[in-house]
Design an enzyme around this catalytic site. Structure first.
Site, PDB file in Angstrom:
ATOM      1  N   GLN A 156       0.873  -1.177   0.000  1.00  0.00           N
ATOM      2  CA  GLN A 156       0.000   0.000   0.000  1.00  0.00           C
ATOM      3  C   GLN A 156       0.912   1.230   0.000  1.00  0.00           C
ATOM      4  OE1 GLN A 156      -3.735  -0.830   0.356  1.00  0.00           O
ATOM      5  NE2 GLN A 156      -2.597  -2.610  -0.402  1.00  0.00           N
ATOM      6  N   GLY A 209     -11.811   2.484   4.172  1.00  0.00           N
ATOM      7  CA  GLY A 209     -10.830   1.636   3.517  1.00  0.00           C
ATOM      8  C   GLY A 209      -9.967   2.391   2.521  1.00  0.00           C
ATOM      9  N   HIS A 210      -8.998   1.669   1.957  1.00  0.00           N
ATOM     10  CA  HIS A 210      -8.050   2.313   1.052  1.00  0.00           C
ATOM     11  C   HIS A 210      -8.733   2.842  -0.205  1.00  0.00           C
ATOM     12  CE1 HIS A 210      -7.055  -2.050  -0.479  1.00  0.00           C
ATOM     13  NE2 HIS A 210      -8.276  -1.686  -0.775  1.00  0.00           N
ATOM     14  N   ASN A 211      -8.271   4.016  -0.633  1.00  0.00           N
ATOM     15  CA  ASN A 211      -8.743   4.680  -1.849  1.00  0.00           C
ATOM     16  C   ASN A 211     -10.182   5.180  -1.772  1.00  0.00           C
ATOM     17  OD1 ASN A 211      -6.514   2.595  -2.961  1.00  0.00           O
ATOM     18  ND2 ASN A 211      -6.555   4.421  -4.256  1.00  0.00           N
ATOM     19  N   SER A 263     -12.127   2.013  -2.308  1.00  0.00           N
ATOM     20  CA  SER A 263     -12.380   2.591  -3.632  1.00  0.00           C
ATOM     21  C   SER A 263     -13.801   3.087  -3.841  1.00  0.00           C
ATOM     22  CB  SER A 263     -12.016   1.586  -4.740  1.00  0.00           C
ATOM     23  OG  SER A 263     -10.640   1.252  -4.666  1.00  0.00           O
TER      24      SER A 263
END
EC number: 2.3.1.191
Length: 344
Positions: free
Chosen positions: A194, A235-237, A255
């Site tokens: 990441q 969460g990521h993005n 995302s």
């Protein structure tokens, strides 16, 4: 601290109706004494106007005649908050940079900052003027913290995280931990690096023990003015817009894009790679599994439009009785079929 009602009215642009007097604090309608201000924002508490001992009450114009002393407001709850700020005790009194803090030589700490003992500020990190870092804060390398921010104890900003001006991060917030990225292979579950970061806008407040993961690539973002409650997970993005309200225990998977002015009630779960339009409201405990157009109000798991959700709530309590009736009808139908068969 003691203030006159006329002073408060002048500071906040309110109309004072009734006797000018001194007050020393703010309290609920039920608990307030003659030296305290209270407020009415919820019609549920209308009955308490006749029994309150408050020295003055912040009310809408239509209720001003119901109290002896009124501060007339177009938005009583907001002006209650502004009044509370006039009396609120400032947390912490430390000034300067503690000798027990660890500040890397390449870090830059702005004027007027308070850096408490046991704070770590890493290489090339930049802290804006007037920011307060309470004990145990970790500011990783290359982080940027804007001016006028408050980071309460044990806030963690991992490497490269950026936050804007006038942000409040409550105890235990973690920004920039690795996103949950893994691939199943014949060799087992393998980690996907990441390597992105997290960028928080200005005037953002993030509640205790909330976590916002760094992106796989690019940036996980939260827009200006957004307020996030305790125990929330982004969460990521994830890309979150401006002026959103995110209540406790919400989880938003990677995302997903969230527009401006979105409200998510408690324990909402949002699947990944979705688009939530601006102005959307999502009811408590909802499970969002598909895109939601701008302006929609949804609820339930899976989330559906408000009218469908409300009809479902109406029907749910009736299901046990309906189930019994259905069983009885099925039994009667079976007996009727058997009777007709025997007659033939």
């Amino acid at each position: 601290m003691v203030r006159r009602l006329s002073e408060i009215a002048g500071l906040l642009g309110l109309e004072l109706r009734g006797e000018d007097r001194e007050v020393s604090g703010v309290n609920t309608l039920e608990a307030a004494g003659p030296d305290e201000i209270s407020f009415l924002a919820n019609p549920r508490y209308m009955g308490q106007l006749s029994t309150t001992r408050a020295g003055a009450v912040i009310v809408a114009a239509e209720h001003a005649q119901d109290v002896a002393v009124a501060l007339v407001s177009a938005n009583p709850y907001f002006d209650f908050g502004r009044t509370l700020a006039l009396f609120a005790r400032k947390q912490g009194s430390f000034e300067g940079v503690s000798e027990q803090a660890v500040v890397h030589p390449e870090a830059v700490v702005g004027e007027g900052c308070a850096v408490y003992p046991h704070v770590y500020i890493g290489p090339r990190a930049r802290i804006g003027a007037g920011t307060v870092l309470f004990p145990g804060c970790y500011i990783g390398e290359d982080c940027v913290v804007g001016g006028g921010c408050t980071l309460y104890p044990n806030v963690v900003l991992m490497a490269g995280v950026e936050i804007g001006d006038d942000c409040i991060l409550h105890a235990g917030v973690v920004l920039g931990a690795d996103g949950f990225g893994f691939a199943r292979t014949e060799f087992g579950i393998q980690k996907i690096p990441q390597v992105g970061t997290v960028r928080i806008g200005s005037d953002v407040e993030i509640g205790a023990n909330t976590t916002i993961d760094r992106s796989v690539l690019g940036v996980t973002t939260v827009g200006d003015g957004t307020k996030i409650d305790n125990l929330v997970m982004l969460g990521h993005n994830v890309e979150m817009g401006r002026n959103c309200l995110i209540v406790s225990q919400v989880g938003i998977s990677g995302s997903t894009k969230v527009g401006d002015d979105v409200t998510m009630a408690g324990q909402v779960g949002v699947a990944g790679h979705l688009s939530i339009g601006s102005g959307v409201t999502i009811g408590p405990k909802s499970g969002v599994a598909k895109d939601i157009p701008a302006g929609e109000t949804v609820g339930g798991a899976p989330a559906v439009d408000k009218s469908t959700y409300m009809r479902t709530l109406t029907v749910m309590p009736k299901l046990p009785d309906m189930y019994k009736r259905l069983g009885k009808l099925e039994k009667e139908l079976a007996e009727l079929k058997k009777s007709l068969s025997e007659e033939q």
